[in-house]
Design a protein around this motif. Sequence first.
Motif, PDB file in Angstrom:
ATOM      1  N   LYS A  48       0.825  -1.203   0.000  1.00  0.00           N
ATOM      2  CA  LYS A  48       0.000   0.000   0.000  1.00  0.00           C
ATOM      3  C   LYS A  48       0.865   1.260   0.000  1.00  0.00           C
ATOM      4  O   LYS A  48       0.485   2.266  -0.593  1.00  0.00           O
TER       5      LYS A  48
ATOM      6  N   ILE B 288      -9.363  -1.547   1.210  1.00  0.00           N
ATOM      7  CA  ILE B 288      -7.934  -1.305   1.016  1.00  0.00           C
ATOM      8  C   ILE B 288      -7.311  -2.431   0.205  1.00  0.00           C
ATOM      9  O   ILE B 288      -6.353  -2.224  -0.535  1.00  0.00           O
TER      10      ILE B 288
ATOM     11  N   TYR C 130      -4.239   3.371   1.904  1.00  0.00           N
ATOM     12  CA  TYR C 130      -4.102   3.184   3.342  1.00  0.00           C
ATOM     13  C   TYR C 130      -3.466   4.453   3.892  1.00  0.00           C
ATOM     14  O   TYR C 130      -2.447   4.909   3.379  1.00  0.00           O
TER      15      TYR C 130
ATOM     16  N   PHE D 255      -8.995  -5.533   6.397  1.00  0.00           N
ATOM     17  CA  PHE D 255      -8.484  -4.680   5.319  1.00  0.00           C
ATOM     18  C   PHE D 255      -9.481  -4.580   4.160  1.00  0.00           C
ATOM     19  O   PHE D 255      -9.637  -3.526   3.556  1.00  0.00           O
TER      20      PHE D 255
END
Length: 159
Positions: free
Chosen positions: A81, A116, A140, A111
């Motif tokens: 991320k 995400i 994120y 998540f």
Amino acid sequence: MIFITVGTQKFQFNRLLKTIDNLIENKDIVDKVICQAGYSTYSPKNYKTIKFMSQSEYNQNIKNCDLLITHAGVGTILEAKKNNKTVIVVPRLKKYNEHVDDHQQQIAYGFSKKEIVLESDCSNLKSVLDKAQEIRLKEYKFNNKVFIHKLNDILDGME
């Protein structure tokens, strides 16, 4: 390029490696695939695996990939991320002797609920790969200031 990583703990993740091999064989994956296979014992026919990579080689593969498929390792997810990568998380499961418990399902769910990452199981990986082409996942938000403040509070409380 698709980078697959299954971590470095002393557990195999043959189920994921076999699934990827089948998806390549069926032409559901046509991209180049590089895999850090850890302690897995399955030897793919259709892509190359490296048991363990140096940290720099590992990080370079994350930076160079278009898509990361990984177990639910928090460090790997966060590194991807940081590099704005699309991530598909396939949790290791206790019933297949891939881990000691099923905590990775909770990580993957947490998540994915925040949009995400995409969560998958080997049985639906093809459809999740298709979805990954169409979806834009959320970034994120790293908040080091809050972390450092909380850590300082903990350390101050130890005096």
